[in-house]
Design a protein around this motif. Structure first.
Motif, PDB file in Angstrom:
ATOM      1  N   TYR A   1      -2.189 -34.810  47.982  1.00 17.43           N
ATOM      2  CA  TYR A   1      -1.005 -35.530  47.533  1.00 17.43           C
ATOM      3  C   TYR A   1      -1.404 -36.471  46.409  1.00 17.43           C
ATOM      4  CZ  TYR A   1      -2.736 -39.287  50.673  1.00 17.43           C
ATOM      5  OH  TYR A   1      -3.507 -40.236  51.313  1.00 17.43           O
ATOM      6  N   ARG A   2      -0.399 -37.054  45.779  1.00 19.82           N
ATOM      7  CA  ARG A   2      -0.635 -38.016  44.700  1.00 19.82           C
ATOM      8  C   ARG A   2       0.174 -39.279  44.980  1.00 19.82           C
ATOM      9  NH1 ARG A   2      -2.325 -37.144  39.517  1.00 19.82           N
ATOM     10  NH2 ARG A   2      -1.976 -34.899  39.693  1.00 19.82           N
ATOM     11  N   LEU A   3      -0.419 -40.439  44.730  1.00 18.24           N
ATOM     12  CA  LEU A   3       0.279 -41.714  44.854  1.00 18.24           C
ATOM     13  C   LEU A   3       0.610 -42.225  43.460  1.00 18.24           C
ATOM     14  CD1 LEU A   3      -1.888 -43.457  47.616  1.00 18.24           C
ATOM     15  CD2 LEU A   3       0.281 -42.239  47.902  1.00 18.24           C
ATOM     16  N   ARG A   4       1.868 -42.544  43.253  1.00 17.65           N
ATOM     17  CA  ARG A   4       2.320 -43.010  41.931  1.00 17.65           C
ATOM     18  C   ARG A   4       2.943 -44.397  42.043  1.00 17.65           C
ATOM     19  NH1 ARG A   4       2.593 -38.674  38.312  1.00 17.65           N
ATOM     20  NH2 ARG A   4       2.464 -36.592  39.265  1.00 17.65           N
ATOM     21  N   THR A   5       2.640 -45.241  41.078  1.00 15.72           N
ATOM     22  CA  THR A   5       3.241 -46.568  40.976  1.00 15.72           C
ATOM     23  C   THR A   5       3.781 -46.743  39.561  1.00 15.72           C
ATOM     24  OG1 THR A   5       1.115 -47.565  40.363  1.00 15.72           O
ATOM     25  CG2 THR A   5       1.698 -47.568  42.701  1.00 15.72           C
ATOM     26  N   PRO A   6       4.747 -47.645  39.364  1.00 10.37           N
ATOM     27  CA  PRO A   6       5.345 -47.804  38.043  1.00 10.37           C
ATOM     28  C   PRO A   6       4.347 -48.169  36.949  1.00 10.37           C
ATOM     29  CG  PRO A   6       6.693 -48.883  39.707  1.00 10.37           C
ATOM     30  CD  PRO A   6       5.419 -48.484  40.379  1.00 10.37           C
ATOM     31  N   ASP A   7       3.266 -48.893  37.305  1.00  9.48           N
ATOM     32  CA  ASP A   7       2.331 -49.370  36.289  1.00  9.48           C
ATOM     33  C   ASP A   7       1.136 -48.445  36.081  1.00  9.48           C
ATOM     34  OD1 ASP A   7       1.513 -49.932  38.828  1.00  9.48           O
ATOM     35  OD2 ASP A   7       0.471 -51.781  38.312  1.00  9.48           O
ATOM     36  N   VAL A   8       1.072 -47.324  36.824  1.00  5.06           N
ATOM     37  CA  VAL A   8      -0.012 -46.358  36.662  1.00  5.06           C
ATOM     38  C   VAL A   8       0.613 -45.001  36.399  1.00  5.06           C
ATOM     39  CG1 VAL A   8      -1.995 -45.247  37.722  1.00  5.06           C
ATOM     40  CG2 VAL A   8      -1.531 -47.667  38.188  1.00  5.06           C
ATOM     41  N   VAL A   9       0.278 -44.420  35.253  1.00  8.50           N
ATOM     42  CA  VAL A   9       0.929 -43.181  34.851  1.00  8.50           C
ATOM     43  C   VAL A   9       0.447 -41.994  35.684  1.00  8.50           C
ATOM     44  CG1 VAL A   9       1.283 -41.561  32.941  1.00  8.50           C
ATOM     45  CG2 VAL A   9       1.237 -44.033  32.504  1.00  8.50           C
ATOM     46  N   THR A  10      -0.878 -41.832  35.808  1.00 10.06           N
ATOM     47  CA  THR A  10      -1.397 -40.633  36.469  1.00 10.06           C
ATOM     48  C   THR A  10      -1.429 -40.777  37.984  1.00 10.06           C
ATOM     49  OG1 THR A  10      -3.664 -41.468  36.218  1.00 10.06           O
ATOM     50  CG2 THR A  10      -2.814 -40.023  34.486  1.00 10.06           C
ATOM     51  N   GLY A  11      -1.643 -41.966  38.496  1.00 10.04           N
ATOM     52  CA  GLY A  11      -1.668 -42.167  39.931  1.00 10.04           C
ATOM     53  C   GLY A  11      -2.996 -41.784  40.555  1.00 10.04           C
ATOM     54  N   ASP A  12      -3.068 -41.952  41.852  1.00 18.62           N
ATOM     55  CA  ASP A  12      -4.272 -41.690  42.636  1.00 18.62           C
ATOM     56  C   ASP A  12      -4.088 -40.361  43.356  1.00 18.62           C
ATOM     57  OD1 ASP A  12      -6.450 -41.689  44.298  1.00 18.62           O
ATOM     58  OD2 ASP A  12      -5.964 -43.541  45.336  1.00 18.62           O
ATOM     59  N   ALA A  13      -4.893 -39.370  43.014  1.00 21.96           N
ATOM     60  CA  ALA A  13      -4.811 -38.052  43.637  1.00 21.96           C
ATOM     61  C   ALA A  13      -5.797 -37.989  44.788  1.00 21.96           C
ATOM     62  CB  ALA A  13      -5.124 -36.959  42.614  1.00 21.96           C
ATOM     63  N   ARG A  14      -5.367 -37.368  45.910  1.00 18.24           N
ATOM     64  CA  ARG A  14      -6.218 -37.289  47.084  1.00 18.24           C
ATOM     65  C   ARG A  14      -6.161 -35.897  47.700  1.00 18.24           C
ATOM     66  NH1 ARG A  14      -4.697 -43.079  50.014  1.00 18.24           N
ATOM     67  NH2 ARG A  14      -5.425 -44.404  48.294  1.00 18.24           N
ATOM     68  N   THR A  15      -7.304 -35.422  48.136  1.00 18.47           N
ATOM     69  CA  THR A  15      -7.412 -34.156  48.848  1.00 18.47           C
ATOM     70  C   THR A  15      -8.197 -34.417  50.129  1.00 18.47           C
ATOM     71  OG1 THR A  15      -7.432 -32.958  46.746  1.00 18.47           O
ATOM     72  CG2 THR A  15      -8.154 -31.751  48.697  1.00 18.47           C
ATOM     73  N   VAL A  16      -7.652 -33.968  51.258  1.00 14.05           N
ATOM     74  CA  VAL A  16      -8.232 -34.272  52.575  1.00 14.05           C
ATOM     75  C   VAL A  16      -8.455 -32.961  53.319  1.00 14.05           C
ATOM     76  CG1 VAL A  16      -8.000 -35.651  54.669  1.00 14.05           C
ATOM     77  CG2 VAL A  16      -6.876 -36.411  52.561  1.00 14.05           C
TER      78      VAL A  16
END
Length: 219
Positions: free
Chosen positions: A164-179
């Motif tokens: 999944y990916r976590l997105r916030t208004p101030d970060v364009v690409t976000g934090d991608a995670r694979t588990v």
């Protein structure tokens, strides 16, 4: 469709049906698990040897590794998302961070969790999947976080994985995670930025996860 995808797709569907609360707004707990004095069955050397090699990670001047055979009894705060950190089966942890100096280039953080048996690892992985399904949007520190791109990842059986990916208004690409889970181990890859080969981060992590799973000790 690979055989590893169908059970996970079904699990995602069942979890989505069970989590009818919709948007969650409870901030995740800042609590960080600490190792106990008791050591687990996996040696520090084995933990370190199971991590991705520098040659498999993004090129970085300093690659930092960590391994501790002490047993943790709380879940990973990052994966609890909008939920408080809960108790977890005893597990050992090792990680490696590759962070290039050039802004915008891919950063990769791998975390290995070694549990006492496959049942405990599967339970932890299922809980991580449930947390991702239950937290489509939540607030942390006054910032709105949206979870997107939740879905299965094709990995060699008997391992299973999702991302999944976590997105916030101030970060364009976000934090991608694979588990992923394989035997008594779970593997977490998180990162942001642009991989050198131009792939999207989730696709890059999917290929990297196959290599990470292959480095785990034989069951």
């Amino acid at each position: 469709m690979p055989r590893t995808r169908a059970p996970l797709a079904l699990a995602l569907a069942l979890l989505a049906a069970a989590c009818s609360a919709g948007t969650a707004t409870t901030p995740r707990s800042p609590q960080v698990p600490e190792p106990s004095t008791a050591a687990g069955p996996v040696s520090k050397a084995t933990l370190q040897a199971a991590l991705l090699l520098p040659s498999q990670l993004p090129k970085a001047p300093n690659i930092r590794t960590y391994a501790d055979p002490g047993l943790l009894r709380l879940g990973d705060p990052r994966l609890s998302l909008c939920r408080p950190v809960g108790p977890a089966a005893p597990h050992e942890v090792a990680n490696v961070l590759a962070k290039p100096d050039t802004p915008g280039q891919a950063v990769i953080f791998e975390v290995l969790n070694a549990y006492g048996d496959a049942t405990a690892a599967q339970t932890a992985w299922t809980g991580d999947l449930a947390a991702a399904t239950a937290c489509p949007a939540y607030d942390v520190g006054g910032s709105r976080v949206r979870l997107t791109d939740l879905g299965p990842v094709a990995v060699p059986g008997p391992a299973r994985a999702f991302h999944y990916r976590l997105r916030t208004p101030d970060v364009v690409t976000g934090d991608a995670r694979t588990v992923a889970v394989k035997g008594a181990w779970t593997v977490v890859l998180s990162g942001y930025g642009k991989p050198a080969d131009g792939q999207a981060m989730l696709a890059y992590q999917a290929a990297l996860m196959v290599q990470a799973l292959a480095r785990l000790p034989a069951q």
